[in-house]
Design an enzyme around this catalytic site. Structure first.
Site, short mmCIF file in Angstrom:
data_model
loop_
_atom_site.label_atom_id
_atom_site.label_comp_id
_atom_site.label_asym_id
_atom_site.label_seq_id
_atom_site.Cartn_x
_atom_site.Cartn_y
_atom_site.Cartn_z
N LYS A 206 2.87 10.12 8.35
CA LYS A 206 2.14 9.74 9.56
C LYS A 206 2.65 10.38 10.86
O LYS A 206 2.27 11.48 11.21
CB LYS A 206 2.07 8.23 9.67
CG LYS A 206 1.14 7.61 8.60
CD LYS A 206 0.83 6.18 8.88
CE LYS A 206 -0.01 5.51 7.80
NZ LYS A 206 -1.45 5.69 7.97
N ASP B 266 9.31 2.50 1.68
CA ASP B 266 8.17 3.29 2.14
C ASP B 266 8.00 2.98 3.62
O ASP B 266 7.47 1.93 3.99
CB ASP B 266 6.93 2.88 1.33
CG ASP B 266 5.65 3.55 1.83
OD1 ASP B 266 5.65 4.10 2.94
OD2 ASP B 266 4.64 3.49 1.11
N PHE C 35 0.86 -1.19 0.00
CA PHE C 35 0.00 0.00 0.00
C PHE C 35 0.89 1.23 0.00
O PHE C 35 1.73 1.40 0.88
CB PHE C 35 -0.93 0.03 1.22
CG PHE C 35 -1.89 1.19 1.16
CD1 PHE C 35 -3.06 1.10 0.42
CD2 PHE C 35 -1.60 2.40 1.78
CE1 PHE C 35 -3.93 2.18 0.31
CE2 PHE C 35 -2.46 3.49 1.67
CZ PHE C 35 -3.63 3.37 0.95
C1 LIG Z 1 2.97 2.33 3.88
C2 LIG Z 1 2.09 3.48 3.51
N1 LIG Z 1 2.45 4.28 2.51
C3 LIG Z 1 1.71 5.33 2.14
C4 LIG Z 1 0.53 5.62 2.78
C5 LIG Z 1 -0.29 6.80 2.35
O1 LIG Z 1 -0.17 7.82 3.28
P1 LIG Z 1 -1.19 9.05 3.27
O2 LIG Z 1 -2.53 8.52 3.65
O3 LIG Z 1 -0.61 10.01 4.28
O4 LIG Z 1 -1.17 9.61 1.90
C6 LIG Z 1 0.11 4.81 3.84
C7 LIG Z 1 -1.16 5.07 4.55
O5 LIG Z 1 -1.71 4.26 5.23
C8 LIG Z 1 0.91 3.70 4.22
O6 LIG Z 1 0.56 2.89 5.22
#
Ligand SMILES: Cc1ncc(COP(=O)(O)O)c(C=O)c1O
Length: 396
Positions: free
Chosen positions: A252, A223, A138
């Site tokens: 986050k 990520d 994700f």
């Molecule tokens: C691993 C990861 N990358 C990217 C995102 C996307 O982040 P945002 O909701 O701040 O755009 C998330 C959100 O849950 C995530 O868990």
């Protein structure tokens, strides 16, 4: 306003993109939140890994108050003091030499992928633009990050997606090796998959990917939007593996609950971004980065990493005990304070039962109960969650 009226107004005026639980949260302190009717909840969701310091950490609150009185926003046309401080701190405590700031995880990943393509155009032979990502990953909800996300359910209804992505199974280095071709510029993955069901890397996997990327001359992007900032017991998850990525994304919990995103970049790659190549109006804004300095300092100075490791392994051992008692538990897994119970059935009703008992937990992939408490959580609070969960499980 009472909760019924607020929920009715929300249904009427707020876009219907979230399946919400029927509570309105209005206050938070440490590991606890309270709803508009005054009911207290123990929060093992922590804003989905945002409130790593707990709610309304005094250092973050103070930093926000001080900064709000001084300067809330100026353009990136000018130098910004807390932005410089946060970038310096992040570089000092990571592999990175430069930081690009933005406002969310998706935006940080967009930046990483844009930079990977730009670097490839300048430094790699041929026309390399493709990024290999993992099944079950994700990476966000913008078009590029949605496409990077290796889960079809998120793609539905949005075709055509962006070109230039390829998916391989998680935890399979040979699949990555086979997928790399003359178009590949990078491999991007979460070192621990969060939304995909708390999937941990098997031993040597990340190291194997580092070797493949070095051998093929392509970039490795981590990520760490969900697992960075101490969630796994180290400041960054890559530290467990004795390797470093080329690019790393954060968001986050970086600013203790204030919207922020960051792309951490190694020297030699950072130079491919020059003035005008990439930007964000709010990226590295004084208010958000002042909160970031306070949040990062608190994580480093207040024993949160140690607590995460200690309480995390206690929590995991209690969940493993539970697995022996309940045949419908398929697996228990995780690292630090990102833990999951994979069930042999749907987990949504269990989340609702826990909520009624004053405990917030989450379910991902339909059948994985996910626990993401603040890093300041205590063993007693873990006991309370485990005992309440057992009560709910006993009724099944
Ligand atoms: C691993 C990861 N990358 C990217 C995102 C996307 O982040 P945002 O909701 O701040 O755009 C998330 C959100 O849950 C995530 O868990």
């Amino acid at each position: 306003m009472d909760s019924q009226t607020l929920m009715m107004l929300s249904e009427k005026y707020v876009a219907n993109t979230y399946a919400r639980y029927p509570i309105v949260l209005v206050r938070g302190k440490g590991t606890r939140v309270w709803d508009v009717d005054g009911k207290e909840y123990l929060d093992f969701v922590a804003g989905l890994a945002v409130c790593n310091l707990g709610h309304c950490h005094p250092r973050v609150v103070k930093a926000l108050q001080n900064q709000a009185e001084k300067l809330i926003h100026v353009s990136n046309f000018y130098y910004i003091e807390p932005q410089i401080q946060l970038a310096s701190l992040l570089c000092k405590h990571s592999f990175a030499d430069k930081v690009f700031f933005c406002n969310s995880g998706a935006e940080a990943n967009e930046g990483a992928m844009k930079l990977a393509r730009k670097y490839a155009k300048e430094k790699m032979e041929g026309d390399r633009y493709e990024i290999i990502t993992m099944e079950g990953s994700f990476h966000g909800r913008t078009f590029a990050t949605l496409t990077a996300t290796g889960q079809e359910k998120f793609h539905k209804g949005y075709s055509p997606l962006m070109p230039g992505f390829k998916y391989v199974p998680f935890n399979d280095p040979e699949a990555v090796r086979k997928a790399v071709d003359t178009k590949t510029c990078a491999v991007m993955l979460e070192p621990v998959q969060g939304e995909g069901g708390v999937n941990c890397p098997s031993e040597g996997y990340l190291k194997g990917l580092r070797e493949i990327c070095d051998e093929k001359g392509i970039l490795l992007i981590f990520d760490e939007v969900q697992v960075g900032m101490g969630r796994t017991g180290k400041l960054f998850a890559y530290e467990h593996e004795g390797i470093e990525p080329d690019l790393l994304t954060l968001a986050k919990s970086l600013a203790g609950g204030v919207p922020i995103g960051a792309l951490l970049i190694k020297k030699g790659i950072a130079e491919s971004f020059r003035p005008g190549d990439h930007a964000s109006t709010f990226g590295g804004n004084p208010l958000a980065t002042a909160a970031g300095v306070a949040a990062l300092s608190a994580i480093l100075e207040e024993g949160m990493l140690e607590n995460c490791e200690k309480v995390g392994s206690y929590f995991l051992s209690r969940l493993e005990e539970m697995k022996k008692k309940f045949a419908f538990i398929k697996e228990v897994r995780g690292k630090g304070l990102i833990l999951g119970i994979e069930l042999k059935m749907e987990g949504g009703s269990i989340v609702k039962e826990m909520l009624q008992r004053g405990i917030l937990i989450n379910c991902t992939m339909g059948n994985v109960l996910r626990f993401l408490p603040p890093l300041i959580v205590t063993r007693e609070e873990v006991d309370q969650v485990v005992e309440t969960l057992e009560e709910v499980f006993n009724k099944i």
